[in-house]
Write an enzyme that holds these catalytic residues in place. Structure first.
Site, mmCIF file in Angstrom:
data_model
loop_
_atom_site.group_PDB
_atom_site.id
_atom_site.type_symbol
_atom_site.label_atom_id
_atom_site.label_comp_id
_atom_site.label_asym_id
_atom_site.label_seq_id
_atom_site.Cartn_x
_atom_site.Cartn_y
_atom_site.Cartn_z
ATOM 1 N N VAL A 30 0.833 -1.207 0.000
ATOM 2 C CA VAL A 30 0.000 0.000 0.000
ATOM 3 C C VAL A 30 0.864 1.253 0.000
ATOM 4 C CG1 VAL A 30 -1.636 1.351 1.361
ATOM 5 C CG2 VAL A 30 -1.993 -1.090 1.059
ATOM 6 N N GLU A 82 -1.021 4.729 -5.454
ATOM 7 C CA GLU A 82 -2.358 4.523 -6.013
ATOM 8 C C GLU A 82 -3.121 5.835 -6.188
ATOM 9 O OE1 GLU A 82 -2.337 4.580 -1.715
ATOM 10 O OE2 GLU A 82 -1.421 3.122 -3.066
ATOM 11 N N ASP A 127 -2.448 33.505 -36.693
ATOM 12 C CA ASP A 127 -3.040 34.573 -37.489
ATOM 13 C C ASP A 127 -2.400 35.892 -37.085
ATOM 14 O OD1 ASP A 127 -4.907 33.062 -38.943
ATOM 15 O OD2 ASP A 127 -6.285 33.043 -37.256
ATOM 16 N N ASN A 145 8.902 6.319 -1.827
ATOM 17 C CA ASN A 145 8.358 4.958 -1.803
ATOM 18 C C ASN A 145 9.448 3.902 -1.982
ATOM 19 O OD1 ASN A 145 5.920 6.194 -1.515
ATOM 20 N ND2 ASN A 145 5.110 5.623 -3.506
ATOM 21 N N ASN A 205 3.192 6.719 4.671
ATOM 22 C CA ASN A 205 2.495 6.838 3.390
ATOM 23 C C ASN A 205 1.514 8.000 3.417
ATOM 24 O OD1 ASN A 205 1.659 5.869 0.738
ATOM 25 N ND2 ASN A 205 -0.238 5.277 1.762
#
Length: 939
Positions: A290, A295, A337, A720, A759
């Site tokens: 996890v 995620e 333009d 991580n 986390n």
């Protein structure tokens, strides 16, 4: 009875409206409240509680919830503590993560909704006797609707007036060809596709113009009646989001494999047999997966993209498709333009040339004030107007004023033009010459029109004349070279004379002289038709022959000051500006040179492009930066030729026929003010101010958004990977670092709840704060990103792995130094060692925030430019202090109190990632990329 079977006056009366005045503001407001907005009812929104539940759909989160339930069951069976702290901690973290994801998603949806509102369609109506541009959603039944080429019709209506009006009804009827529209009443029943006197919501005006009274809005329209069969568009996912999803899945598979190996290793090496111990190991594996899998990355990317796009909107660039933000960073050509984008779009007539001489008009902009004088070459001062010269000027400006659809309006002290700026300049010039609108309206009522088309380059209007009732006056304006070919006489005073070849040559030389002064030129001409037998419905371009040439009108749309700076900025950023215009080639070259586009070169014309095979055009577009007298088909060929040479092209457009080029370009940019609904729908970005500088600003913002996405990616993946490596090598080296000796049972560097906490703390506020980083100062001094360059480069991966390795090594060093055994002997307990490692890992994440801001520049550069980062770090530190010192959190996360010296030690080790990363940036070679400045080239 159906509206198409009633006369226009009967429909207007039935709806309680008035053709010249329209509805009053009060009546329109009352009808809007009664009938609701002019919108199709969308699908029922997903309830907030259901959106919240989707946050728990992830398989890993479900595993954590099962783990919490099992942990609660074990506590109920064993009762080894006062409360089930582990189960409470896991549930709390899961719920907090879900709440953060829910809030993030809600904000992203709000941002996207705000962007959709910014690009909402508008409609032109008559209310209280005035022409107004209002949101299409505010249109009500009874409104008098004005339509012209390029408009998307906002509601169903009964046609009142049609001037060669044609609409495309493919979206409603499936008919591929445009339908001609006429206001005549239809007798008897008719299917929708045969109702030529009706216009329908969602269809598009492809030609001409018209006026209608609105008969139905919203779900009462023909389109609304079939709305139930329409499906909502799926949520947009950009290539970047898809790329990140692939990275996330790959990382997830790797981490899950590592977690499985680690679980098996722990069980086998530690000889774990008790159910509670096996359960702890399983929870640890799930927690590690996890923590390691980002995620929430897609939601963070969407939020950052949406917030960045809102910043772009504040700089007048409204993004319709998020994928355009990514492509902006790679664009190396901006094909723009001229009129209104590189210039001010406030055309001002400067000169009129007739048979008897040249007249100069003073003043700027749309204010009808300015001196009108005769001009003679070499004279120190202009002289007064008299005789034939005045008569010719009045005739030329009368033709120019009448052959327009523009309206000059005064709002307070501000004069504005409703309609085309070129036509507006003609109206303003007529007022400067003393030709009042009321006087001209009374003498020359309009009875017919041949609308302008890009193929003919002409427009004509037909009028009765109160002083010559036996004649119909034809007033024509258009490109001088085209118009001159349709003339056989010239006006001199109150008489005419034949146009000789010598005189034609003189007129063309005068035209070249005006163009050489960067003046846009228009020719004006007229003729008389007999009033007897005249049928307005039978008028076509055949009236544009045997004309009497009246004069040349030269006007200038001055370059924007900010456009000069924006061109220079684009060139410095490795972006080549290309100017594409319908103007005269000499005018185009002069304006281009003044702006720094195609300096020293000439303009290539549309006629020349027609003669070029594709391979020659491909070579030409690499050298030429100014194109003149082009039509939409030429634009499309230019875009394709640039793309075949590998260029990534942003193309501007405003007309209906520009839609193919806008769709073909890598980034289609439509004009918000002068653009048609068709061009806006075909575009990726809409310029709210029609300004070239806004395109360059959008590129700058796009580069900043992409850079910020890379920053938080660098941060999340570094953190991580650091966590994964800490756990993996901590278990693998448990004997070496003294971890095994400090525990009688299962020895782990960190507990599952601690990993989940990290986390939540690191993947939340700091990551979002990095997404709000201001753009790098030198972002526009770098070349565009190459088309094939991924979101995570090889250099980024090297930095990510380096930071993750330093993080793991430093955390395990602190763990070793905090307990007996290992390389550094100490007397701390396992809980103390884990708390020290836990705190060190959190602090590593905080220092990694700063190192992640750039792969090249020092972390100390612009250290305080983003206060959100400091606020996020302060919040994360406060949360870590709470988990270390608050008793109930100590029990939940198995932490112990630390001394000030402990904090200093943890911070000192964690800061190593900053110093080592700074050293690596210092020693690594600076990236040098080839820079090819083709922006000022020309042939």
């Amino acid at each position: 009875m159906a509206a198409y079977r009633l006369s226009p006056s009967s429909v207007i009366e039935a709806l309680g409206s008035d053709e010249p005045q329209g509805l009053s503001d009060d009546e329109a407001r009352a009808r809007l409240e009664r009938d609701g907005p002019n919108e199709l009812v969308s699908a029922r929104p997903v309830p907030a509680w259901r959106k919240l539940l989707t946050q728990f759909n992830d398989p890993l989160v479900i595993l954590l919830l099962i783990a919490a339930a099992v942990s609660l069951g074990l506590w109920l069976f064993e009762r080894d503590s006062e409360l089930p702290y582990e189960a409470i901690a896991i549930l709390a973290i899961v719920v907090l993560n879900a709440a953060m994801g829910f809030i993030q998603q809600a904000r992203a949806e709000q941002s996207v909704a705000a962007l959709q509102q910014m690009s909402a369609a508008r409609a032109r109506v008559i209310r209280s006797g005035e022409q107004r541009s209002i949101p299409a959603s505010d249109v009500v039944a009874g409104d008098i609707l004005l339509m012209e080429e390029g408009d998307t019709i906002p509601a169903d209506g009964r046609l009142i007036q049609s001037v060669a009006l044609q609409t495309s009804e493919a979206a409603l009827t499936g008919e591929s060809l445009p339908e001609a529209k006429e206001p005549e009443t239809i007798i008897g029943e008719a299917p929708v596709g045969d109702r030529q006197n009706m216009v329908f919501s969602g269809t598009t005006v492809t030609y001409g113009r018209g006026k209608a009274v609105v008969t139905a809005t919203g779900m009462q329209t023909q389109m609304g009646q079939i709305a139930g069969m329409l499906e909502a568009a799926p949520p947009e996912t950009t290539p970047l989001q898809q790329d990140l999803a692939r990275v996330g899945r790959l990382l997830g598979l790797v981490v899950i494999a590592i977690a499985v190996v680690m679980i098996a290793t722990i069980i086998l090496v530690e000889h774990v047999t008790e159910f509670s111990a096996v359960f702890d190991v399983l929870i640890l594996g799930v927690a590690l997966a996890v923590a390691a899998v980002p995620e929430g990355l897609p939601a963070v990317v969407t939020a950052v993209l949406a917030l960045g796009v809102q910043r772009m909107a504040r700089r007048n660039a409204i993004v319709r498709h998020l994928a355009a933000v990514e492509t902006l960073g790679s664009a190396n050509v901006i094909a723009s333009d001229k009129t209104g984008t590189l210039t001010r779009n406030e055309m001002t007539v400067r000169a009129v040339v007739t048979a008897s001489g040249r007249i100069t008009l003073g003043g700027t902009g749309y204010e009808p004030e300015g001196e009108v004088t005769a001009w003679s070459e070499g004279a120190e001062a202009a002289g007064p107007l008299s005789g034939d010269l005045r008569l010719e000027l009045e005739r030329a400006l009368t033709v120019g004023d009448r052959a327009t659809n523009a309206v000059l309006q005064q709002e307070g002290d501000q004069w504005t033009i409703q309609g085309d700026p070129t036509e507006g300049a003609l109206v303003v010039a007529a007022r400067k010459a003393g030709l009042a609108d009321e006087t001209l309206d009374a003498r020359y009522p309009r009875v017919g029109e041949v609308p302008f088309s890009s193929e003919r380059k002409l427009m004509s209007t037909l009028h009765t004349d109160s002083q010559q009732r036996e004649h119909i006056q034809v007033f024509t304006k258009g490109a001088p070279d085209v118009l001159l070919g349709r003339c056989n006489r010239e006006r001199v005073g109150n008489t005419t004379r034949p146009l000789t070849p010598e005189r034609r040559k003189e007129i063309l030389i005068a035209n070249e002289q005006l163009a050489g002064e960067a003046l846009r030129t228009l020719g004006v001409a007229a003729r008389l038709l007999p009033a007897d037998g005249f049928e307005p419905d039978e008028v076509d371009e055949d009236v544009e022959r045997d004309l009497i040439f009246v004069g040349l009108i030269g006007m200038i749309d001055p370059p924007r000051e900010e456009a000069r700076e924006a061109v220079a900025q684009a060139l410095a950023a490795g972006i080549r500006p290309v100017m594409i215009t319908g103007d005269h080639p000499v005018t185009a070259a002069v304006i281009g040179a003044e702006l720094g586009i195609g300096s020293g070169g000439r303009a290539v014309t549309g006629a020349e492009i027609d003669k070029m095979p594709d391979d020659l055009l491909q070579r030409t577009v690499q050298k030429v930066s100014v194109y003149a007298r082009v039509n939409p088909e030429h634009k499309l060929r230019i875009v394709k030729a640039l793309q075949k040479e590998g260029d990534i092209v942003a193309m501007t457009g405003d007309g209906v026929n520009d839609a193919p080029a806008l769709r073909t370009a890598d980034i289609g940019v439509a004009m918000g003010i002068t653009g048609t609904d068709v061009s806006r729908k075909a575009s990726d970005i809409i310029l709210a101010d029609d300004n070239f500088a806004s395109i360059v600003a959008a590129v700058e913002e796009g580069r900043g958004i992409f850079a910020n996405i890379r920053k938080f990616l660098r941060y999340l993946l570094s953190s991580n990977i650091g966590e994964v490596m800490t756990m993996f090598f901590g278990v693998l080296l448990a004997e070496v670092i003294g971890l095994a000796a400090s525990s009688d049972g299962l020895a782990l560097p960190l507990l599952a709840t601690q990993i989940l906490w990290i986390n939540m703390v690191s993947d939340g506020a700091p990551a979002l704060a990095l997404g709000l980083d201001p753009g790098d100062e030198d972002s526009m001094n770098q070349p565009p990103r190459s088309r094939g360059e991924g979101v995570i480069t090889r250099r980024m991966w090297a930095g990510i792995v380096m930071v993750g390795t330093i993080t793991a090594a430093g955390t395990l060093f602190v763990l070793d130094a905090s307990m007996p055994g290992g390389f550094i002997d100490n007397s701390g307990s396992l809980a103390y060692g884990q708390t020290m490692a836990f705190t060190t890992l959190v602090l590593f994440s905080m220092f990694t925030v700063f190192t992640s801001r750039s792969d090249q520049h020092s972390a100390f550069r612009n250290l305080f430019s983003n206060l959100w980062i400091w606020a996020a770090i302060a919040l994360s530190l406060a949360l870590q202090l709470a988990v270390v010192y608050l008793p109930f959190l100590q029990k939940a996360f198995s932490t112990v109190s630390l001394t000030f010296g402990d904090w200093l030690f943890c911070a000192a080790v964690a800061s190593s990632v900053l110093w080592l990363r700074e050293l690596s940036k210092l020693l690594s070679p600076k990236r040098k990329e080839p820079r090819i400045d083709r922006g000022s080239s020309g042939i």
